[in-house]
Write a protein that holds these residues in place. Structure first.
Motif, PDB file in Angstrom:
ATOM      1  N   ASN A 113      16.725 -11.382 -36.578  1.00 13.57           N
ATOM      2  CA  ASN A 113      17.395 -10.384 -35.732  1.00 13.57           C
ATOM      3  C   ASN A 113      16.913  -8.973 -36.060  1.00 13.57           C
ATOM      4  OD1 ASN A 113      18.886 -12.293 -34.369  1.00 13.57           O
ATOM      5  ND2 ASN A 113      20.728 -12.044 -35.626  1.00 13.57           N
ATOM      6  N   ALA A 114      16.564  -8.732 -37.315  1.00 19.45           N
ATOM      7  CA  ALA A 114      16.149  -7.399 -37.751  1.00 19.45           C
ATOM      8  C   ALA A 114      14.709  -7.067 -37.377  1.00 19.45           C
ATOM      9  CB  ALA A 114      16.317  -7.271 -39.269  1.00 19.45           C
ATOM     10  N   GLY A 115      13.930  -8.082 -36.982  1.00 20.74           N
ATOM     11  CA  GLY A 115      12.531  -7.836 -36.652  1.00 20.74           C
ATOM     12  C   GLY A 115      11.668  -9.041 -36.967  1.00 20.74           C
ATOM     13  N   MET A 116      10.390  -8.792 -37.141  1.00 18.09           N
ATOM     14  CA  MET A 116       9.404  -9.869 -37.265  1.00 18.09           C
ATOM     15  C   MET A 116       8.542  -9.676 -38.509  1.00 18.09           C
ATOM     16  SD  MET A 116       6.580 -10.949 -34.378  1.00 18.09           S
ATOM     17  CE  MET A 116       5.708  -9.357 -34.403  1.00 18.09           C
ATOM     18  N   LEU A 117       8.539 -10.671 -39.374  1.00 19.01           N
ATOM     19  CA  LEU A 117       7.672 -10.692 -40.544  1.00 19.01           C
ATOM     20  C   LEU A 117       6.316 -11.251 -40.109  1.00 19.01           C
ATOM     21  CD1 LEU A 117       7.842 -10.162 -43.660  1.00 19.01           C
ATOM     22  CD2 LEU A 117       8.282 -12.608 -43.906  1.00 19.01           C
ATOM     23  N   ILE A 118       5.252 -10.539 -40.425  1.00 18.55           N
ATOM     24  CA  ILE A 118       3.894 -10.920 -40.035  1.00 18.55           C
ATOM     25  C   ILE A 118       3.125 -11.287 -41.296  1.00 18.55           C
ATOM     26  CG2 ILE A 118       1.774 -10.182 -38.884  1.00 18.55           C
ATOM     27  CD1 ILE A 118       3.524  -8.021 -37.470  1.00 18.55           C
ATOM     28  N   ILE A 119       2.612 -12.506 -41.352  1.00 21.75           N
ATOM     29  CA  ILE A 119       1.873 -12.970 -42.524  1.00 21.75           C
ATOM     30  C   ILE A 119       0.475 -13.413 -42.102  1.00 21.75           C
ATOM     31  CG2 ILE A 119       1.745 -14.729 -44.341  1.00 21.75           C
ATOM     32  CD1 ILE A 119       4.765 -14.732 -44.452  1.00 21.75           C
ATOM     33  N   HIS A 120      -0.517 -12.926 -42.822  1.00 19.48           N
ATOM     34  CA  HIS A 120      -1.895 -13.373 -42.623  1.00 19.48           C
ATOM     35  C   HIS A 120      -2.369 -13.977 -43.940  1.00 19.48           C
ATOM     36  CE1 HIS A 120      -6.227 -13.336 -41.803  1.00 19.48           C
ATOM     37  NE2 HIS A 120      -5.920 -13.181 -40.533  1.00 19.48           N
ATOM     38  N   LEU A 121      -3.032 -15.132 -43.857  1.00 19.01           N
ATOM     39  CA  LEU A 121      -3.426 -15.855 -45.073  1.00 19.01           C
ATOM     40  C   LEU A 121      -4.733 -15.360 -45.679  1.00 19.01           C
ATOM     41  CD1 LEU A 121      -2.463 -19.494 -44.022  1.00 19.01           C
ATOM     42  CD2 LEU A 121      -1.108 -17.826 -45.306  1.00 19.01           C
ATOM     43  N   GLY A 122      -5.400 -14.418 -45.003  1.00 19.54           N
ATOM     44  CA  GLY A 122      -6.625 -13.858 -45.559  1.00 19.54           C
ATOM     45  C   GLY A 122      -7.701 -14.900 -45.747  1.00 19.54           C
ATOM     46  N   MET A 123      -8.421 -14.831 -46.862  1.00 17.98           N
ATOM     47  CA  MET A 123      -9.523 -15.745 -47.132  1.00 17.98           C
ATOM     48  C   MET A 123      -9.100 -16.954 -47.955  1.00 17.98           C
ATOM     49  SD  MET A 123     -12.649 -13.105 -47.948  1.00 17.98           S
ATOM     50  CE  MET A 123     -13.846 -14.442 -48.004  1.00 17.98           C
ATOM     51  N   SER A 124      -7.989 -16.842 -48.670  1.00 19.61           N
ATOM     52  CA  SER A 124      -7.647 -17.909 -49.617  1.00 19.61           C
ATOM     53  C   SER A 124      -6.158 -18.186 -49.707  1.00 19.61           C
ATOM     54  CB  SER A 124      -8.170 -17.535 -51.011  1.00 19.61           C
ATOM     55  OG  SER A 124      -7.584 -16.312 -51.451  1.00 19.61           O
ATOM     56  N   GLY A 125      -5.390 -17.654 -48.768  1.00 15.84           N
ATOM     57  CA  GLY A 125      -3.947 -17.754 -48.889  1.00 15.84           C
ATOM     58  C   GLY A 125      -3.364 -19.074 -48.404  1.00 15.84           C
ATOM     59  N   SER A 126      -2.174 -19.374 -48.885  1.00 12.80           N
ATOM     60  CA  SER A 126      -1.409 -20.526 -48.417  1.00 12.80           C
ATOM     61  C   SER A 126       0.067 -20.230 -48.635  1.00 12.80           C
ATOM     62  CB  SER A 126      -1.811 -21.808 -49.148  1.00 12.80           C
ATOM     63  OG  SER A 126      -1.560 -21.700 -50.540  1.00 12.80           O
ATOM     64  N   VAL A 127       0.906 -20.888 -47.834  1.00 11.22           N
ATOM     65  CA  VAL A 127       2.348 -20.716 -47.926  1.00 11.22           C
ATOM     66  C   VAL A 127       2.970 -22.057 -48.285  1.00 11.22           C
ATOM     67  CG1 VAL A 127       4.446 -20.209 -46.636  1.00 11.22           C
ATOM     68  CG2 VAL A 127       2.427 -18.782 -46.317  1.00 11.22           C
ATOM     69  N   LYS A 128       3.871 -22.045 -49.243  1.00 12.74           N
ATOM     70  CA  LYS A 128       4.562 -23.263 -49.671  1.00 12.74           C
ATOM     71  C   LYS A 128       6.071 -23.064 -49.574  1.00 12.74           C
ATOM     72  CE  LYS A 128       0.769 -25.328 -51.243  1.00 12.74           C
ATOM     73  NZ  LYS A 128      -0.159 -24.299 -50.735  1.00 12.74           N
ATOM     74  N   VAL A 129       6.791 -24.138 -49.313  1.00 17.95           N
ATOM     75  CA  VAL A 129       8.241 -24.139 -49.410  1.00 17.95           C
ATOM     76  C   VAL A 129       8.616 -25.084 -50.548  1.00 17.95           C
ATOM     77  CG1 VAL A 129      10.424 -24.664 -48.279  1.00 17.95           C
ATOM     78  CG2 VAL A 129       8.566 -23.612 -46.971  1.00 17.95           C
ATOM     79  N   VAL A 130       9.269 -24.545 -51.570  1.00 20.91           N
ATOM     80  CA  VAL A 130       9.602 -25.320 -52.766  1.00 20.91           C
ATOM     81  C   VAL A 130      11.024 -24.984 -53.200  1.00 20.91           C
ATOM     82  CG1 VAL A 130       7.200 -25.395 -53.562  1.00 20.91           C
ATOM     83  CG2 VAL A 130       8.692 -23.536 -54.321  1.00 20.91           C
ATOM     84  N   ASP A 131      11.550 -25.753 -54.131  1.00 21.70           N
ATOM     85  CA  ASP A 131      12.834 -25.405 -54.745  1.00 21.70           C
ATOM     86  C   ASP A 131      12.674 -24.083 -55.496  1.00 21.70           C
ATOM     87  OD1 ASP A 131      14.142 -27.674 -53.840  1.00 21.70           O
ATOM     88  OD2 ASP A 131      13.608 -28.845 -55.614  1.00 21.70           O
ATOM     89  N   SER A 132      13.684 -23.255 -55.431  1.00 22.27           N
ATOM     90  CA  SER A 132      13.591 -21.942 -56.080  1.00 22.27           C
ATOM     91  C   SER A 132      13.492 -22.047 -57.600  1.00 22.27           C
ATOM     92  CB  SER A 132      14.800 -21.084 -55.701  1.00 22.27           C
ATOM     93  OG  SER A 132      16.002 -21.734 -56.058  1.00 22.27           O
ATOM     94  N   THR A 133      13.798 -23.228 -58.146  1.00 24.17           N
ATOM     95  CA  THR A 133      13.697 -23.435 -59.597  1.00 24.17           C
ATOM     96  C   THR A 133      12.274 -23.764 -60.044  1.00 24.17           C
ATOM     97  OG1 THR A 133      14.306 -25.759 -59.288  1.00 24.17           O
ATOM     98  CG2 THR A 133      16.082 -24.206 -59.802  1.00 24.17           C
ATOM     99  N   VAL A 134      11.382 -24.041 -59.096  1.00 21.45           N
ATOM    100  CA  VAL A 134      10.002 -24.365 -59.445  1.00 21.45           C
ATOM    101  C   VAL A 134       9.325 -23.122 -60.017  1.00 21.45           C
ATOM    102  CG1 VAL A 134       7.736 -25.025 -58.516  1.00 21.45           C
ATOM    103  CG2 VAL A 134       9.811 -26.192 -57.718  1.00 21.45           C
ATOM    104  N   PRO A 135       8.677 -23.227 -61.168  1.00 24.21           N
ATOM    105  CA  PRO A 135       8.030 -22.053 -61.765  1.00 24.21           C
ATOM    106  C   PRO A 135       6.976 -21.452 -60.846  1.00 24.21           C
ATOM    107  CG  PRO A 135       8.163 -23.860 -63.337  1.00 24.21           C
ATOM    108  CD  PRO A 135       8.550 -24.428 -62.008  1.00 24.21           C
ATOM    109  N   LEU A 136       6.841 -20.134 -60.938  1.00 24.68           N
ATOM    110  CA  LEU A 136       5.810 -19.448 -60.164  1.00 24.68           C
ATOM    111  C   LEU A 136       4.434 -19.896 -60.615  1.00 24.68           C
ATOM    112  CD1 LEU A 136       7.131 -15.772 -60.165  1.00 24.68           C
ATOM    113  CD2 LEU A 136       7.023 -17.294 -58.185  1.00 24.68           C
ATOM    114  N   LYS A 137       3.498 -19.898 -59.651  1.00 23.38           N
ATOM    115  CA  LYS A 137       2.097 -20.154 -59.963  1.00 23.38           C
ATOM    116  C   LYS A 137       1.342 -18.831 -60.008  1.00 23.38           C
ATOM    117  CE  LYS A 137       1.738 -24.790 -57.955  1.00 23.38           C
ATOM    118  NZ  LYS A 137       0.998 -25.640 -56.979  1.00 23.38           N
TER     119      LYS A 137
END
Length: 269
Positions: free
Chosen positions: A65-89
């Motif tokens: 409702n507040a607007g639009m998040l724009i994500i570009h993966l660039g040359m090497s990016g990826s998006v994951k959905v994980v449990d918030s308890t999973v350690p950062l990489k």
């Protein structure tokens, strides 16, 4: 570099996992990627529900409702959905934490990606994009009409995001091979009949790649961590000096516009 099939694969995964979820926290692990990440996001997106996940070209659009998040993966990016308890990489740079205990993380080793925001669902990066190759406007007339008097090579022409979006290097090479068109030919010299065939080849290649979950060469994986399997069916890309599957000639590699082009000198005229 993630191209249209990889971004479409990511979009479809996110739609299943984050639409209707409410943001509990936004975490910026660095100030910038290709551009500065808006510092207001933790405040702006707090308690906001995800209304939709869309794609335009190679951009992921996550709408609130507040607007639009724009994500570009660039040359090497990826998006994951994980449990918030999973350690950062290493190279996890941006995170949306949801109230259901899941989080969406952007990982980008080379930091050529982007996290931007628009409050009115528009952005200058989206304004001049060409047609989507899997939609009806990309028909048998479109490329031929756009190619009039174009002197650039046909591979650069079909990779021009102002003409058609998302036909990146891998899929341009594969589409031209399937259409039997030499990538060195001037765009304006190709006949209407051949453009009609090329249009269908682009659609076919991209559709097959999406069904395979994209192409994993180095970094890309989908939101659940699985690689893309289209790499197993590549006909020319990355196959320099290997035999053409049709005529057994050697696949050649040349440099065009600072990128590697793979093609069969015998099959592609």
């Amino acid at each position: 570099m993630p191209e249209l099939p990889e971004v479409e694969t990511t979009k479809r995964g996110l739609k299943l996992l984050i639409v209707s979820q409410v943001v509990n926290q936004v975490v910026l692990y660095r100030d910038n990627l290709r551009w500065e990440i808006p510092k207001h996001l933790p405040t702006t997106l707090a308690n906001q529900a995800v209304n939709a996940v869309e794609r335009r070209g190679k951009y992921l659009l996550i709408k609130f409702n507040a607007g639009m998040l724009i994500i570009h993966l660039g040359m090497s990016g990826s998006v994951k959905v994980v449990d918030s308890t999973v350690p950062l990489k290493k190279h996890d740079h941006f995170e949306l934490v949801f109230t259901n205990g899941k989080c969406m993380r952007l990982n980008d080793p080379r930091r050529f990606g982007a996290v931007l925001f628009s409050m009115d669902n528009t952005h200058s990066l989206l304004d001049n994009l060409g047609v989507e190759p899997l939609e009806v406007l990309f028909d048998e007339q479109y490329l031929y009409g756009k190619s009039h008097k174009k002197q650039q090579n046909i591979k650069a022409f079909i990779m021009d995001s102002k003409v058609v979006v998302g036909v990146g290097n891998i899929y341009a090479c594969e589409s031209l091979y399937k259409a039997g068109i030499n990538p060195k030919r001037q765009a304006g010299s190709v006949s209407k009949k051949r453009y009609t065939h090329l249009t269908q080849c682009i659609k076919d290649i991209l559709t097959q790649a999406i069904k395979a979950g994209g192409t994993t060469l180095q970094d890309f994986s989908s939101v659940d961590g699985k690689p893309g399997y289209f790499a197993q069916t590549l006909s020319v890309y990355g196959r320099e000096n290997e035999n053409c599957t049709q005529c057994r000639s050697k696949i050649a590699r040349i440099i065009q516009n600072q990128r590697s082009t793979f093609y069969c000198p015998s099959c592609q005229t």
